[in-house]
Write an enzyme that holds these catalytic residues in place. Structure first.
Site, short mmCIF file in Angstrom:
data_model
loop_
_atom_site.label_atom_id
_atom_site.label_comp_id
_atom_site.label_asym_id
_atom_site.label_seq_id
_atom_site.Cartn_x
_atom_site.Cartn_y
_atom_site.Cartn_z
N PRO A 483 0.81 -1.22 0.00
CA PRO A 483 0.00 0.00 0.00
C PRO A 483 0.84 1.27 0.00
O PRO A 483 1.85 1.37 0.70
CB PRO A 483 -0.81 -0.12 1.30
CG PRO A 483 -0.91 -1.59 1.54
CD PRO A 483 0.39 -2.16 1.06
N CYS A 484 0.39 2.26 -0.79
CA CYS A 484 1.12 3.53 -0.91
C CYS A 484 0.46 4.63 -0.08
O CYS A 484 0.82 5.80 -0.20
CB CYS A 484 1.19 3.96 -2.37
SG CYS A 484 -0.43 4.34 -3.10
#
Length: 524
Positions: A483-484
Site C-alpha cells: 500500500p502507498c
C-alpha cells in the site's frame, strides 16, 4: 496556518464537515486569494467565481510535470510565481527556495510541495531500521537468518557500494527526468548494463512496485532491503495516454523486452476520438494525469458548464476562467463530452487506459465507487507486461506465481496477455472486493491452473509458504506492490513513509520474499 474563523466556516459550508481534504484545499485557495491583488475580471454575476481565480495547483498527486508549463505568460517569472504560491500555502521562504533549487525551476507545484513535505517528515534510514522489531525466526528454517541480519544493515559498508542512482550528498535516490527506466518502447534510450548483487539473484524472480514520488529516503530503504537492487523508475505515459510515475525493484533481465500488441493509444484523442469535436483550442492537454481512486463531482462539472455559458465558439473565455477550468481538468482528468461540458472518465475507460479488459472490475459485482478505488490502486498492465515479457521464453510451460497485495490482478493479467500460462497462483489481498474481481477474471478467461486467494499477507508464515512450495515445486515469481497510502503526496495527514500504518506492510513483502528464497535454497 492561521485561517480566520470566517474562512473556515465558508470552507465547511461549501464542502461539508466530513470532507477534510476538500476543506483544506478550499482554505489554501481562499488564503492565497486573500493575499493577492484584486482581480478586475468577473466571471459569473449570479455565483461568485473569484475564489477560483489565480493558481489552483493544489493537487499533490504525481501530475505530469509537462502539463504544468501550459497556460498564458505572466508578468513575473515562473520561479517567482512558484515561490509566492508556496509561501502563501504556509511554507517558509527558505523551504520554498530549497525545493526550487533542488528540484529545478521547471518543476511543477506538485513536485515542489512533494519535496518539501518529504523533507519535513523524513527521518534517517538508520533510525527506521534500528526501531523495527525483530520478527521471530521461522519454524524449521534454522538456516534462514537473513531477515534479522538485514535489519541491522551495515550502513557504512552500503555507502561504499551504493547504486549509481543515489545522490552523493545524502544517499537519496534521484528521480530521473524523464522517467524511462532501463528503456521503453519507441524511445531512444542509452544501453544499460547492470550487475545484480549476489543476494538478489534468483530463484525466485521478484518484482516490487510503488509510487515514485515517495518521501525522502523511502526508495533508499526499499532498495537496501531488496538486496541493494537499483530501482527502475518509469512513467506509464510512455505506454498509454495517462501518466503514472512508479518505481520498480526487480531482479529480472532488462534486455530483449517486448511490448504488448496492439500498442495502446498514447494521446487523449487517440484513446477517446469522440472528444475531439468538443475540445477547445485553449485546452492543450494531450495526455491525462495519474488516474486516481476518486473522480470529479457532478457539482464541479456543472459549475464549469455555467462558467462557459456566456462565451460562444468565436469568443474564448477570459484567461482566469480558462485557468480555473484547466486546473480542474488536469486534477480530475476531465474530458470534453459536449459543448461546454466536461465529464470524468467512466470505469471502463479507466480500465482501457490501465490495460485491463473491458468490464474487468465489473466482474466483482461492485459499485462504481469501488471500481474507481480498485482501479486507482492498480498496476498499469502494459508497463508491467513490458518488464515481465522476458519471462515468456523462460517459462514456456507456465509459471508459479506468488502475488502479494494483488489488487485487481494486474500482474496476473499482464502474464496472461503475454501468453505465459498461469500454472499455480497464490494471490493475497486484504480486500474482498479485489479478490472477487480476480476470481471472476480467472473464471471468465478459462484459466487452467490453480488459483488460491488469501486475505492477509501477515498470515503467510514460513510453514504455510513451505506447504505451497512443496505442493507446487516452488514459486518462479514473487510480485507485489504494498500500500502507498502513507507515501503518496495526496496524503497530507499520515504521510509517514514506511513507518505508516499501511505502508509498513512493505516489510511483509520483504519478509515473505526472503523466506521464499531461504526455502528454495534449502530444497535445492
Amino acid at each position: 496556518m492561521g485561517f480566520s474563523a470566517k474562512m473556515v466556516m465558508k470552507a465547511i459550508e461549501e464542502n461539508g464537515e466530513e470532507n477534510t481534504n476538500s476543506i483544506l484545499e478550499t482554505l489554501l485557495t481562499l488564503s492565497a486569494l486573500e493575499n493577492s491583488p484584486p482581480k478586475q475580471q468577473h466571471v459569473d454575476t449570479d455565483e461568485s467565481f473569484s475564489e477560483y481565480e489565480g493558481s489552483f495547483l493544489d493537487d499533490f498527486t504525481d501530475l505530469d510535470s509537462d502539463s504544468e508549463n501550459e497556460g498564458p505568460a505572466k508578468p513575473v517569472s515562473d520561479v517567482d510565481n512558484k515561490l509566492i504560491f508556496l509561501v502563501d500555502m504556509g511554507y517558509s521562504e527558505d523551504e520554498a527556495n530549497a525545493a526550487i533549487e533542488r528540484c529545478g525551476a521547471h518543476s511543477s507545484i506538485a513536485e515542489l510541495t512533494d519535496f518539501i513535505s518529504a523533507a519535513q517528515i523524513s527521518k534517517a534510514a538508520d533510525v527506521l531500521l534500528g526501531d523495527l522489531p525483530d520478527r521471530p525466526k521461522p519454524k524449521n528454517l534454522d538456516g534462514c537468518s537473513k531477515l534479522k541480519k538485514r535489519r541491522h544493515y551495515d550502513y557504512e559498508a552500503w555507502k561504499k557500494k551504493k547504486p549509481k542512482c543515489f545522490d552523493d550528498d545524502d544517499e537519496t535516490i534521484r528521480l530521473p527526468n524523464p522517467m524511462l527506466g532501463f528503456g521503453v518502447p519507441n524511445e531512444l534510450c542509452p544501453t544499460v548494463q547492470r550487475k545484480l548483487p549476489e543476494a538478489a539473484i534468483g530463484p525466485p524472480y521478484f518484482y516490487y512496485e510503488n509510487v515514485a514520488l515517495a518521501p525522502k529516503g523511502v526508495w533508499n530503504t526499499i532498495s537496501r532491503f531488496l538486496y541493494d537492487v537499483e530501482p527502475e523508475f518509469v512513467d506509464s505515459k510512455h505506454f498509454c495516454a495517462a501518466a503514472r510515475k512508479r518505481g520498480y525493484v526487480h531482479n529480472l533481465p532488462i534486455h530483449n523486452r517486448f511490448p504488448l500488441l496492439p500498442m495502446p493509444p498514447h494521446t487523449i484523442h487517440e484513446a477517446f476520438p469522440l472528444t475531439r469535436k468538443w475540445w477547445p483550442s485553449w485546452d492543450t492537454r494531450t495526455q491525462l494525469n495519474c488516474l486516481q481512486t476518486c473522480i470529479g463531482s457532478a457539482r464541479l462539472t456543472d459549475r464549469i458548464r455555467k462558467a462557459l455559458e456566456d462565451y460562444d465558439s468565436e469568443r474564448d473565455p477570459p484567461l482566469t476562467v480558462q485557468k480555473f477550468i484547466l486546473d480542474q481538468c488536469r486534477k480530475w482528468n476531465l474530458v470534453w463530452v459536449g459543448k461546454n461540458k466536461v465529464a470524468p472518465l467512466e470505469p471502463d475507460e479507466v480500465e482501457m487506459l490501465l490495460g485491463f479488459p473491458k468490464n474487468h472490475t465489473r466482474g466483482g459485482g461492485i459499485s462504481r465507487t469501488d471500481r474507481y478505488k480498485s482501479l486507482g490502486n492498480s498496476f498499469q498492465v502494459d508497463t508491467v507486461a513490458y518488464h515481465l515479457s522476458v519471462l515468456k521464453d523462460m517459462f514456456p510451460g507456465g509459471i508459479n506465481l506468488l502475488s502479494l497485495f494483488s489488487g485487481i490482478g494486474g500482474a496476473e493479467v499482464a502474464l496472461h496477455r503475454l501468453g505465459i500460462p498461469l500454472k499455480n497462483v497464490v494471490s493475497v489481498d486484504i480486500s474482498e472486493v479485489n479478490r472477487n474481481i480476480v476470481r471472476s477474471w480467472w473464471e471468465q478467461t478459462n484459466q487452467k491452473g490453480t488459483l488460491i486467494d488469501l486475505a492477509d499477507v501477515q498470515e503467510l508464515d514460513a510453514d504455510r509458504l513451505q506447504y505451497y512450495m512443496n505442493l507446487f515445486g516452488g514459486f518462479d515469481l514473487v510480485v507485489g506492490g504494498s500500500p502507498c497510502n502513507n507515501l503518496t503526496g495526496s496524503n497530507r495527514y499520515t504521510r509517514d513513509g514506511l513507518e505508516g500504518k499501511e505502508s509498513i506492510l512493505f516489510y511483509d513483502y520483504f519478509r515473505i520474499l526472503d523466506l521464499v528464497k531461504c526455502i528454495a535454497t534449502k530444497t535445492e
